[in-house]
Design an enzyme around this catalytic site. Sequence first.
Site, short mmCIF file in Angstrom:
data_model
loop_
_atom_site.label_atom_id
_atom_site.label_comp_id
_atom_site.label_asym_id
_atom_site.label_seq_id
_atom_site.Cartn_x
_atom_site.Cartn_y
_atom_site.Cartn_z
CG HIS A 184 1.70 -8.02 2.62
ND1 HIS A 184 2.01 -9.16 2.54
CD2 HIS A 184 1.91 -6.43 2.23
CE1 HIS A 184 3.23 -8.09 2.72
NE2 HIS A 184 3.44 -6.77 3.06
N GLY A 185 0.87 -6.50 -0.57
CA GLY A 185 1.92 -6.21 -1.86
C GLY A 185 2.74 -6.60 -1.36
#
Length: 393
Positions: A184-185
Amino acid sequence: EHGITKPKGYNVSFHYNPEMEKHHFGMTHPMKPWRLTLTKSLVSAYGMNFAMDNYTARAATYEELTAFHASDYVDHLATVAPQPQPLDVENPNPDLKYNLGGSDCPLFEGLYNYCSLSGGASLDAARKLCANQSDIAIAWGGGLHHAKKAEASGFCYINDIVLAILQLLRIHARVLYIDIDVHHGDGVEEAFFSTDRVMTVSFHKYDPLNFFPGTGALEDNGPKSEHNPGAHHAINVPLNDGITDEQYKWLFESIITRVVEKFRPGAIALQCGADSLAGDRLGKFNLLVQGHSSCVEFCKKLGLPLILFGGGGYTPKNVARAWAYETAIAIGHQDDIPSQIPIHTPWRDRFKIDSLLPTIQQILGEPRQNRNTQKKLTEIVQHVTEQLRFVGA
Ligand code: V1S
Ligand code: CA
Ligand code: ZN
């Protein structure tokens, strides 16, 4: 001798500094900066440098780093000692405060130099787009999406992506950030949580208790606090192990088409983390270079200024294949490069299989079990479509 020439009508720039590979996170650490050298050697062996502007990236300055990061954090990064500090109960070790020195974000020789080179490459790339001198700018040494304002996280110390997007925002009213790393960014999402000028879209494996960083649920679309313009401007696409090229391409294109239609960005920042490829040391998807790079191809076809960052990727030979092939897409030569890795490629023996685009059987033998149902993927597209009703004029 080679057929690679400059594409007519548009410019691609490649931002890289060979000094980055000299840094080592430690023997057992999965992040291997020499994967950048392997990538560059493949890009050069194919003659792709003849079709782009090649720049040796400079180091970002202190002022540039503090455009996002807290100055006390950057000050500390600049002075940290690679050896653990002696325990002092009166003055707790500040490394802990900044999440430095653990196994994920170790302190190593030249750390500050490594961070500023990664940041410098991404900043140079963003500035080439802003100056209208590049249509696509490539910074494979960037993409370190977990770094926070005053904290290191998940192998990332300086968030070069946030720094680059801040540059793009000087010229463009809206910037779209897309993240195809298997993680996940979170750092980029959080940095732009309270603005409607950046929309973030991350595709990732989601298993909150067992997979880093544990955030990025479908329902997390930006804090819905009072009058937050950034609400609904974070899109998360949580996935399970084993997703295939066909499913990923369908999801990516369905979602990005809708996002671009509603959000109407002036530029796109695409994080191309290669740990979403089959055979990665940390990731467990079934993506081939073909599926991964189809995301780059799709973004290129949108015809907006585009910046490509690296990111994760822990099986260096596959990382180099993906980023070299994606460089070929940027310059428009993907269909006329030989599928066999050139014989004069330095470190050619590292590639084991001599094809640039190996099959899933060649990579894994047996593909991983696919734990993504079409029903779930359709639900995701449905949810995103509903979120987008809150976005745009
Ligand atoms: N997954 C994973 C993983 N593996 C490691 C690791 C393994 C060996 C080492 F010597 C050092 C670290 N750490 C993790 C993850 C962090 C993943 C970061 C991904 C970065 C990116 O690709 O998205 C962008 C460049 N960390 C954890 O899972 C945390 C722990 C919870 C478990 C592992 N231990 C080592 C630290 C704490
Ligand atoms: Ca991601
Ligand atoms: Zn990752």
